[in-house]
Design a protein around this motif. Structure first.
Motif, PDB file in Angstrom:
ATOM      1  N   ILE A 149       0.838  -1.200   0.000  1.00 42.81           N
ATOM      2  CA  ILE A 149       0.000   0.000   0.000  1.00 42.81           C
ATOM      3  C   ILE A 149       0.870   1.245   0.000  1.00 42.81           C
ATOM      4  O   ILE A 149       0.637   2.198  -0.762  1.00 42.81           O
ATOM      5  N   LEU A 150       1.911   1.258   0.845  1.00 46.07           N
ATOM      6  CA  LEU A 150       2.802   2.415   0.911  1.00 46.07           C
ATOM      7  C   LEU A 150       3.527   2.618  -0.415  1.00 46.07           C
ATOM      8  O   LEU A 150       3.748   3.748  -0.856  1.00 46.07           O
ATOM      9  N   THR A 151       3.888   1.512  -1.063  1.00 42.47           N
ATOM     10  CA  THR A 151       4.572   1.603  -2.352  1.00 42.47           C
ATOM     11  C   THR A 151       3.616   2.065  -3.444  1.00 42.47           C
ATOM     12  O   THR A 151       3.940   2.946  -4.242  1.00 42.47           O
ATOM     13  N   CYS A 182       4.344   6.509  -1.047  1.00 39.40           N
ATOM     14  CA  CYS A 182       4.853   6.969   0.246  1.00 39.40           C
ATOM     15  C   CYS A 182       6.350   6.695   0.416  1.00 39.40           C
ATOM     16  O   CYS A 182       7.051   7.453   1.091  1.00 39.40           O
ATOM     17  N   ASN A 183       6.837   5.597  -0.190  1.00 41.98           N
ATOM     18  CA  ASN A 183       8.260   5.267  -0.044  1.00 41.98           C
ATOM     19  C   ASN A 183       9.020   5.472  -1.353  1.00 41.98           C
ATOM     20  O   ASN A 183      10.069   4.876  -1.572  1.00 41.98           O
ATOM     21  N   HIS A 195       9.017   9.835   1.270  1.00 39.59           N
ATOM     22  CA  HIS A 195       9.768   9.347   2.428  1.00 39.59           C
ATOM     23  C   HIS A 195      10.839   8.334   2.058  1.00 39.59           C
ATOM     24  O   HIS A 195      11.671   7.978   2.898  1.00 39.59           O
ATOM     25  N   GLY A 196      10.863   7.877   0.802  1.00 36.25           N
ATOM     26  CA  GLY A 196      11.913   6.970   0.354  1.00 36.25           C
ATOM     27  C   GLY A 196      13.174   7.681  -0.076  1.00 36.25           C
ATOM     28  O   GLY A 196      14.144   7.031  -0.501  1.00 36.25           O
ATOM     29  N   ALA A 197      13.199   9.023   0.008  1.00 42.10           N
ATOM     30  CA  ALA A 197      14.407   9.778  -0.323  1.00 42.10           C
ATOM     31  C   ALA A 197      15.532   9.403   0.633  1.00 42.10           C
ATOM     32  O   ALA A 197      15.298   8.875   1.729  1.00 42.10           O
ATOM     33  N   ALA A 198      16.760   9.691   0.223  1.00 40.46           N
ATOM     34  CA  ALA A 198      17.932   9.299   1.019  1.00 40.46           C
ATOM     35  C   ALA A 198      17.839   9.826   2.445  1.00 40.46           C
ATOM     36  O   ALA A 198      18.264   9.154   3.393  1.00 40.46           O
ATOM     37  N   GLN A 217      -3.165  14.303  -0.014  1.00 37.77           N
ATOM     38  CA  GLN A 217      -3.922  13.077   0.212  1.00 37.77           C
ATOM     39  C   GLN A 217      -3.471  11.993  -0.761  1.00 37.77           C
ATOM     40  O   GLN A 217      -3.389  12.203  -1.963  1.00 37.77           O
ATOM     41  N   ARG A 218      -3.190  10.803  -0.202  1.00 38.98           N
ATOM     42  CA  ARG A 218      -2.711   9.698  -1.035  1.00 38.98           C
ATOM     43  C   ARG A 218      -3.807   8.657  -1.277  1.00 38.98           C
ATOM     44  O   ARG A 218      -3.814   7.997  -2.301  1.00 38.98           O
ATOM     45  N   PHE A 219      -4.716   8.476  -0.317  1.00 34.45           N
ATOM     46  CA  PHE A 219      -5.853   7.584  -0.519  1.00 34.45           C
ATOM     47  C   PHE A 219      -6.983   8.017   0.403  1.00 34.45           C
ATOM     48  O   PHE A 219      -6.780   8.763   1.361  1.00 34.45           O
TER      49      PHE A 219
END
Length: 714
Positions: free
Chosen positions: A36-38, A42-43, A48-51, A106-108
Motif C-alpha cells: 500500500i505504501l509503495t 509513500c516510499n 519518504h523513500g528519499a535518502a 492526500q494519497r488515498f
C-alpha cells in the motif's frame, strides 16, 4: 465412540480450522502494508523513500528494507505513528488520508481498501512477525502485440511469497509506462490502452519487485510475412528470423539488401576503421563469386588492420586513460591489448587477465586496468558497467530503484576491489576494507546478487571466475550487445551499460542467442562479428522507405552512424592523401592508435573526441556536431592540407588525369561509389565556370570530406 469424545474431536477440528483461517487472513506487514505504501508513493524517492526521508520520517526506497520501515513506523517518534487503542487516530492513517496536514497531500481515501487494511493491521497489534517474503512477481501477459492503436490490454499481477502463498496483487501494483504519450493506464483494473504505434515498455512494480511488459502496436498498414531463411549457418539465420519476426509483428517492411559498394565501405569501416582502397574496391566489384561478401568479411577479420582497430575499440570499452601522464604504462596496456587481439585470446581470458593482474604497470600491461578508476567503489562501478552492462552505482546510497541490485551488492563488490591497491605498481592488500553507509561497519565482500565471500580467500580471483563463468547471466550478454551496437548502430539493450529489468532488450531472444553462441565459440570476438556482418539485417540498405523511415531500433534498414573522431580523422587523411602529424604522441601514424583518453589532441577534439578531463563512453563521441562541421568548413584540419600540389590531387595531376577523372577518383576514395549523373552534371557545370581547374579540384575535395555522407557509415 462416546458422545463427549466426538464433541471434543469436533471442537478441536473447529479450533484448528479457525486458527488456519486466521493465519491466512491476517494482515501481514510485508505482504499487505508495504504494498500500500509503495502503491501510493509513500516510499518513493520523491517522498519518504528519499535518502534523507521527508518530514523527519524516512522509509526505505520502495520497501526494500522492511525491518527498518517497521521500526520507523511503529517505534520512532514515541510510537505516535500507530495508535493501538484508537487505530483510526494513527498518523499512518490521518496524514495520507488528508485528515491532518501532509506535505504529500492526500494519497488515498479514508473509505478505501488501503485505509481499511492499515486500520485492521494496527487493530490487530501492528505486528511485524512474519516469514512471508516476496520472492517473485509475474505479469500476465508479459509481452503482447495488439491489432491496432486504441486497443486495450488487461494485465494480471501475481505475487509469490516464501511461504508458498500466491496472490493476485494487481490492485496494489504500480503500472508505469516509459512513455505516457504511448500508453494510458488504468491501474485500479490493470488495464492499458495503446495510444501510439510501435514497441512500448510498461514497468510493473509490486513493493520492490519490478517487471517489464512489452506492448507492440503495428506501425504499417499491410500484414507482412516473416521471410524464411534457408542459410546453412543456423546462427546467422537466427539473427534474421529474430529481427524479421518483430518487423512482421509491427508490419514494418524491410529495406532491400544494399549494393556492393555501400556494403564494402560499411563493413571495412566497421571491422578495420579504414576506408577501402581504390584497389580493394576495384577487386571487390570485379569479383562475381556468390560468396564474395563472406570472403571479404573473413579477409578483414584476419587482417592486421582489424587488430589495430579493435585495440582502439577495446580501449574505448575499458576507458583507457593515462594517470599522471604516465605514457609508458599506457603504451604497455595498448601493446598488451594489441597482442591479445592479434593472438586471438578469448575475451573471457583477456578480462580475467586484467582483473587478476598485479605488478609494475610499465611491465604488466593488464594491471593498468586498475589505474583507470582507482579505489574500491570506482572500480566496482567500472567493472559492473563494462563487464556486466549494469549501472550498479545507482545502489550506492539506496537499493537500486529500477533493478535488482541492493546496497549490499554495491558495497559488497566495492569491498572486493578495495583489496586492490592501485598505482604505478598494483598490489593486493587483503586487509583493506570500505565502510557500508548503513551499518557503518566494514562492508562484507559479496558476489553481486549472490553469496558473501570470506575475507581469507582470494576475493578478486573468486569474483573474476564467477564473472567469466559460462553460466554467468551478464558477462556474455554485455559483450555481444556492445558488438551489436558497434555494427548496427544501436544496442539490443540501449544504452550498452544499462542492462536492467526495466530496460528490456528490443529482441530478447536474439540477445540470448548471440550470448549463447559467443560462449559456445570460446568467447571469440571475431566469431560474433562475423555472424552479424553476414546477416541480412546488417547488409540492408540505409535508404529507408516511406513506411520504415522513422524506425531507429528494429533494424528494418541500416542506421546511418557518425564516424568516430579517430576514424574520421584517418579517413580524411586517406582521401586527401596527406597524413596528419601525431609524432608528438609517440611512434604513431594513425589516429586510431591514440588510445589514451587523457591526452589532449586538438585535431581530434574538434571532431568530437571526449574532453580529456571527463570520463566518456564511446557513445558520447560524435563527428557530426555543429562545432565539428564549422571546423571542417573553416578550420586548419582541412584547409591546411587540401593542396593541389600535394597528396591525392598531385598524384592525379602527375598521372595526367582529367579534372572529371579526378572527381570520380575522389568519389571512389571517399564514398566508395561513382558520382550519380546529376552529380556529374553539377561538377561539369562548375568546372566550365572555374578560372583554374586546380582551384576547382580543391573545392571538390573540400566539399567531399566535409559532407555528411562522408562523415557517416551507412
Amino acid at each position: 465412540m462416546n458422545c463427549w469424545i466426538r464433541s471434543a474431536l469436533a471442537l478441536g477440528m473447529m479450533i484448528t480450522i479457525d486458527a488456519r483461517l486466521c493465519a491466512d487472513d491476517r494482515i501481514d506487514f510485508r505482504a499487505d502494508v508495504l504494498p500500500i505504501l509503495t502503491k501510493h508513493g509513500c516510499n518513493a524517492g520523491a517522498c519518504h523513500g528519499a535518502a534523507l526521508g521527508r518530514g523527519n520520517f524516512k522509509l526505505s526506497l520502495f520497501g526494500s528494507r522492511p525491518a527498518d520501515d517497521y521500526d520507523a513506523i511503529v517505534r520512532q517518534v514515541g510510537g505516535r505513528r500507530v495508535n493501538g487503542v484508537r487505530p483510526e487516530n494513527s498518523l499512518l492513517l490521518l496524514k495520507p488520508t488528508g485528515q491532518l496536514a501532509h506535505g504529500g497531500e492526500q494519497r488515498f481515501d479514508i473509505d478505501s481498501d488501503a485505509a481499511r487494511t492499515i486500520t485492521r493491521w494496527i487493530a490487530a497489534g501492528a505486528r511485524f512477525e512474519s516469514d512471508r517474503r516476496l520472492v517473485d512477481l509475474s505479469i500476465h501477459p508479459q509481452q503482447v502485440t495488439v491489432d491496432a492503436v486504441g486497443q486495450s490490454v488487461s494485465l494480471k499481477a501475481i505475487a509469490k511469497f516464501s511461504d508458498g502463498m500466491t496472490r493476485d496483487v494487481t490492485a496494489n501494483t504500480i503500472l508505469a509506462p516509459d512513455d505516457p504519450a504511448a500508453l494510458s493506464v488504468q491501474e485500479d483494473v490493470g488495464s492499458v490502452q495503446v495510444l501510439r504505434p510501435g514497441s512500448h515498455v510498461l514497468v510493473a512494480r509490486f513493493i520492490n519487485r519490478v517487471q517489464p511488459i512489452q506492448i507492440r502496436a503495428p506501425i504499417g498498414d499491410a500484414a507482412l510475412e516473416v521471410e524464411s531463411d534457408d542459410r546453412e549457418n543456423e546462427a546467422i539465420g537466427m539473427i534474421d528470423r529474430s529481427v524479421n519476426r518483430i518487423l512482421s509483428d509491427l508490419r514494418l517492411p524491410a529495406s532491400p539488401k544494399t549494393d556492393d559498394e555501400a556494403f564494402l565501405r560499411r563493413v571495412t569501416l566497421d571491422l578495420t576503421g579504414r576506408l577501402p582502397t581504390l584497389d580493394q574496391r576495384r577487386s571487390f566489384l570485379e569479383d562475381h563469386r556468390d560468396d564474395k561478401r563472406e570472403q571479404w568479411i573473413d579477409h578483414l577479420l584476419g587482417s592486421e588492420a582489424f587488430s589495430r582497430y579493435w585495440t582502439s575499440q577495446l580501449a574505448e570499452w575499458f576507458r583507457v586513460r593515462s594517470q599522471n601522464n604516465d605514457q609508458k604504462a599506457t603504451e604497455a596496456y595498448r601493446d598488451w591489448l594489441y597482442r591479445s587481439i592479434q593472438d586471438r585470446v578469448s575475451f573471457d581470458d583477456l578480462v580475467q587477465q586484467m582483473l587478476t593482474a598485479s605488478g609494475d604497470t610499465h611491465q604488466v600491461g593488464p594491471a593498468n586496468f586498475y589505474r583507470i578508476a582507482p579505489g574500491g567503489r570506482p572500480t566496482a562501478e567500472l567493472v559492473s558497467e563494462v563487464f556486466m552492462g549494469s549501472r550498479m552505482r545507482c545502489a550506492n546510497c539506496h537499493d537500486h530503484p529500477l533493478d535488482r541490485w541492493t546496497q549490499d551488492d554495491y558495497h559488497g563488490l566495492a569491498a572486493i576491489f578495495a583489496t586492490v591497491q592501485s598505482g604505478p605498481v598494483v598490489r593486493l592488500d587483503s586487509a583493506a576494507t570500505i565502510t557500508h553507509p548503513v551499518t557503518l561497519q566494514p562492508a562484507i565482500p559479496r558476489i553481486p546478487g549472490g553469496r558473501q565471500l570470506a575475507t581469507n580467500q582470494p576475493m578478486v580471483q573468486t569474483f573474476s571466475r564467477w564473472l567469466v563463468d559460462d553460466d554467468n547471466p551478464y558477462f556474455a550478454k554485455a559483450a555481444v550487445n556492445r558488438m551489436w551496437k558497434h555494427m548496427m548502430g544501436r544496442g539490443l539493450v540501449d544504452a550498452v551499460d544499462d542492462f536492467r529489468q526495466t530496460n528490456p532488450a528490443s529482441h530478447p531472444e536474439l540477445l540470448q542467442h548471440l550470448a549463447d553462441d559467443f560462449v559456445a565459440n570460446g568467447y571469440q570476438i571475431r566469431k560474433t562479428l562475423r555472424l552479424i556482418a553476414n546477416s541480412d539485417a546488417y547488409q540492408r540498405d540505409s535508404v529507408a522507405n516511406s513506411q520504415n523511415q522513422h524506425d531507429d531500433r528494429f533494424y528494418s534498414h541500416a542506421l546511418r552512424r557518425p564516424l568516430s573522431p579517430s576514424v574520421l580523422a584517418d579517413a580524411i587523411s586517406d582521401v586527401i592523401g596527406i597524413a596528419d602529424d601525431y609524432s608528438a604522441w609517440g611512434d604513431i601514424d594513425r589516429a586510431i592508435d591514440l588510445v589514451d583518453g587523457a591526452v589532449q589532441i586538438p585535431s581530434l577534439e574538434v571532431l568530437g573526441r571526449c574532453d580529456p578531463k571527463a570520463i566518456c563512453m564511446a557513445d558520447d563521441t560524435a563527428s557530426t556536431g555543429m562545432s565539428t562541421m564549422l571546423h571542417l568548413f573553416n578550420g586548419e584540419l582541412l584547409n591546411d592540407r587540401i593542396d593541389a600540389t600535394r597528396g591525392r590531387l598531385r598524384s592525379c595531376r602527375d598521372a595526367n588525369m582529367t579534372a572529371m577523372q579526378t572527381v570520380e577518383q575522389i568519389y571512389a576514395a571517399a564514398l566508395c561509389r561513382d558520382p550519380t549523373e546529376n552529380e556529374k552534371a553539377f561538377w561539369v557545370d562548375h568546372l566550365e565556370m572555374a578560372d583554374d581547374p586546380a582551384d576547382f579540384l580543391e573545392d571538390v575535395m573540400w566539399a567531399m570530406v566535409s559532407s555528411r555522407e562522408f562523415a557517416t557509415n551507412h
